[in-house]
Scaffold this active site. Sequence first.
Site, PDB file in Angstrom:
ATOM      1  N   CYS B 160      26.190  31.828  15.047  1.00 45.02           N
ATOM      2  CA  CYS B 160      25.369  30.639  15.314  1.00 45.02           C
ATOM      3  C   CYS B 160      24.271  30.407  14.281  1.00 45.02           C
ATOM      4  O   CYS B 160      23.580  29.395  14.335  1.00 45.02           O
ATOM      5  CB  CYS B 160      24.785  30.740  16.711  1.00 45.02           C
ATOM      6  SG  CYS B 160      26.057  31.208  17.895  1.00 45.02           S
ATOM      7  N   HIS B 293      16.025  27.692  19.067  1.00 45.51           N
ATOM      8  CA  HIS B 293      17.459  27.948  19.203  1.00 45.51           C
ATOM      9  C   HIS B 293      17.875  27.494  20.601  1.00 45.51           C
ATOM     10  O   HIS B 293      18.822  26.753  20.745  1.00 45.51           O
ATOM     11  CB  HIS B 293      17.745  29.433  18.954  1.00 45.51           C
ATOM     12  CG  HIS B 293      19.199  29.758  18.941  1.00 45.51           C
ATOM     13  ND1 HIS B 293      20.087  29.112  18.109  1.00 45.51           N
ATOM     14  CD2 HIS B 293      19.941  30.652  19.664  1.00 45.51           C
ATOM     15  CE1 HIS B 293      21.307  29.585  18.327  1.00 45.51           C
ATOM     16  NE2 HIS B 293      21.239  30.513  19.263  1.00 45.51           N
ATOM     17  N   GLU B 304      13.752  34.541  23.135  1.00 44.35           N
ATOM     18  CA  GLU B 304      13.149  33.647  22.141  1.00 44.35           C
ATOM     19  C   GLU B 304      11.748  33.210  22.579  1.00 44.35           C
ATOM     20  O   GLU B 304      10.817  33.144  21.766  1.00 44.35           O
ATOM     21  CB  GLU B 304      14.038  32.414  21.918  1.00 44.35           C
ATOM     22  CG  GLU B 304      13.531  31.529  20.777  1.00 44.35           C
ATOM     23  CD  GLU B 304      14.433  30.321  20.497  1.00 44.35           C
ATOM     24  OE1 GLU B 304      15.320  30.022  21.334  1.00 44.35           O
ATOM     25  OE2 GLU B 304      14.233  29.674  19.453  1.00 44.35           O
ATOM     26  N   LYS B 323      19.602  21.322  21.889  1.00 44.97           N
ATOM     27  CA  LYS B 323      20.918  21.673  22.429  1.00 44.97           C
ATOM     28  C   LYS B 323      21.083  21.097  23.840  1.00 44.97           C
ATOM     29  O   LYS B 323      22.188  21.042  24.359  1.00 44.97           O
ATOM     30  CB  LYS B 323      21.119  23.193  22.421  1.00 44.97           C
ATOM     31  CG  LYS B 323      21.287  23.732  20.988  1.00 44.97           C
ATOM     32  CD  LYS B 323      21.581  25.210  20.958  1.00 44.97           C
ATOM     33  CE  LYS B 323      21.715  25.723  19.519  1.00 44.97           C
ATOM     34  NZ  LYS B 323      20.434  25.755  18.781  1.00 44.97           N
ATOM     35  N   HIS B 328      25.721  23.480  22.311  1.00 49.13           N
ATOM     36  CA  HIS B 328      25.560  24.454  21.237  1.00 49.13           C
ATOM     37  C   HIS B 328      26.710  24.328  20.235  1.00 49.13           C
ATOM     38  O   HIS B 328      27.837  24.702  20.536  1.00 49.13           O
ATOM     39  CB  HIS B 328      25.503  25.869  21.827  1.00 49.13           C
ATOM     40  CG  HIS B 328      25.137  26.918  20.826  1.00 49.13           C
ATOM     41  ND1 HIS B 328      24.856  26.638  19.503  1.00 49.13           N
ATOM     42  CD2 HIS B 328      25.020  28.268  20.959  1.00 49.13           C
ATOM     43  CE1 HIS B 328      24.575  27.758  18.865  1.00 49.13           C
ATOM     44  NE2 HIS B 328      24.667  28.760  19.726  1.00 49.13           N
ATOM     45  N   PHE B 386      25.125  35.722  17.459  1.00 52.08           N
ATOM     46  CA  PHE B 386      25.848  36.959  17.751  1.00 52.08           C
ATOM     47  C   PHE B 386      25.646  37.945  16.620  1.00 52.08           C
ATOM     48  O   PHE B 386      25.470  37.538  15.482  1.00 52.08           O
ATOM     49  CB  PHE B 386      27.340  36.628  17.763  1.00 52.08           C
ATOM     50  CG  PHE B 386      27.905  36.364  19.104  1.00 52.08           C
ATOM     51  CD1 PHE B 386      27.119  35.897  20.127  1.00 52.08           C
ATOM     52  CD2 PHE B 386      29.253  36.584  19.335  1.00 52.08           C
ATOM     53  CE1 PHE B 386      27.672  35.647  21.370  1.00 52.08           C
ATOM     54  CE2 PHE B 386      29.814  36.332  20.571  1.00 52.08           C
ATOM     55  CZ  PHE B 386      29.027  35.867  21.578  1.00 52.08           C
TER      56      PHE B 386
END
Lengths: 334, 397
Positions: B160, B293, B304, B323, B328, B386
């Site tokens: 990502c 994010h 986060e 998002k 996403h 990831f």
Amino acid sequence: MYCPIHLALEETIHHWFLEDNMQLQNIYIGASSSVSIQETFDNPQWLESLKPLTTEPMKVVAPDYKKFLDPTATRRMSKVLKNSLLTARQAMEQQGITELDAVITATAWGCQEDTTKFLDSFESMGEELLSPTSFIQSTHNTIGGLIAMSVKCNGYNNTISHDFMSFETSLLDAVLLMKENKQAMNCYVGGIDELIDFSAGIFTKAQCFNEIYPVAEAATCFIVHNNEAQKKSAKLTNITLTQSLDQTILDLIKQNKPDLILSSSDIPSDLPVFDYRTLCGEFSTAAAFGLYLAAELLTKKAPVAFGISGALKKIAIINVYPEGRCSYLELEGC
Amino acid sequence: MTWITGMGAVSAIGLDVASNYQSLLEGKDGIGYTEYIDTYHKRILPVGEVKLSNEQLIDLLSLDKRDIYSRTELLSIKAASEAYAQACLGEIKDRTRIAFISGTSVGGMDLSERYYKGYELEGKRELVTNFRKHGCYKHTESAAKALNVKGISTTISTACSSAANAIIYGARLIDAGLADIVIAGGVDPLSKFTINGFNSLKILDTEPTRPFDDSRVGLNLAEGAGYIVLESEQSMKQRGIQPLGRLLGYANTCDAYHQTASSPEGKGAVLAMSKALELAGILPSAVDYVNVHGTGTQNNDLSEGTALKTVFDGKVPSFSSTKSYTGHTLGASGGIEAAYSLLAINNGVVYPNLRFKTSIADLGLIPQQQVEYKTVNVVLSNSFGFGGNNTSLVFGR
């Protein structure tokens, strides 16, 4: 019609280093490690007992994993993950370091075993109640993430997947990173590709590679650093990327006069050329094996088989790829 | 630091930057059931799908209908050509000075899953033309070719954070003098592979996602592409082109905690944000807006959010997860959100975080809840992935 691309890194590299302080003038290849179709892993004498290529796809000489890795912790890992982890650890050990500042991984086809395992699972079992393990381990950056976790490296972490140029542009990434940071760094740079039965068939059918060589695989890595005081196998003196074996490359050969060229292409030069794919087979990140061999030849006495007399001081690795890409890497002995 | 002279985006909320912006202002999300993917989950899991079929994209881009394209290639060419046009790159004579760096998680996976079981049945020629398109790199080469760009090209695959890392690679090429101009960003298509993958991790919401809300249960998987044009000051001045902003700082770090989960304290995230600000030479207090994010998963938003509180010492500026509009878009998100960040700066606006009601109990953070016009000089944009890949970019006026 081709348009020449002139990324003469050599000039730029020297230019950068002049600007930097004296201690960081150079970029070095330190320790390296490779699991390949030769008996390279944990075997300093591998050059003395080379295995001939077969006509069938060739898989790596599997190390004795139990000897090096905790079987419980690595139980669910695919072969490519184990090989990557193993080579990273060994390179670090030989470099005498316990920490890394950056992890840069080059892989063209990523973790194929887990990718196909996950594809198979929803093709055969339907789309409910799937186990996430193979999905988690399928992404290209699984390798870099795993290495970072195993040595607790919170630093720079990148994965490059650009077919044949994956390794060269990863090595460039390390060089650019060190230039930017202007401090001593130990970067892991790995070139990793895995061969599974499924894709071995397709690679051949789809004519992805030069058919002279068997399709193969390897996990090869280097500690690339800029610290004069540390263990060095060779100095990285040039990275040049072009769109073909053009005048830029020919001029480089003429000017730099390497003692040996490692290449699988017809190089119009009187200098000795050794086709390194006759040792490692063909795969997208074979250039990493070329660099590994070059570093080995600069630090060890070349066996008679290479037809080289006298000590090697400078080796160029030249790769000409389909779809208009060419790379020139150069190492000098330290 | 590098200037930015163009941007392009395609997502579930618009086929170009202007329509994306319109949707952001109107609070219109693009989350719904898939039209194009044949999956068991097609009426269960909503996604953020680009509202064009492959055939329509091929028509729109005037590509040769006889060829086979991955959706990845099509989305990439669509967004990259918009960025290219805005930066007037057609006028540049030395094509070797323009680089193309793209990020993607799964590359041509939409083709892999379609043809996976059919390889034994297909003819050889068909295989040759198809198979190379499955790799991550193929869309990069295709887009570079479509735009006649001949500088260095490479493909980043850090899940990502792919597009954000492509932008960093591009900025370094310019700093090192290896390119004058870099088209950088990323792309990912929706695929059965990723839908099932994220579903197996049990982090997909069956409703439109609620980032940073206490009741959040997961993300909506999405697709899209986003690219910006990075340019050296010299080249920009020579061409007399107006900049959209600057890339002031960046950092790529690794959480090194878990393959899929973020550390509770958000170690990698803290490092990414603070190092990016440090490189930019900017104090956290100068940040006007954070495009987080914010995937809407339990784990990401808590981690986060904790990291935000650490970096900003409790005084977190205006922030939102776009998002909640797009879903996403994985490897594309850093590119699309770079465009949103530049729009925020150029239009003096921050976007709401849709569907927020209650702050996360342990955090007490309240995201931006409505469109607000204000001076935006500095935007921090986060892309975490990831493998613990954390990247932060700092955009400025």
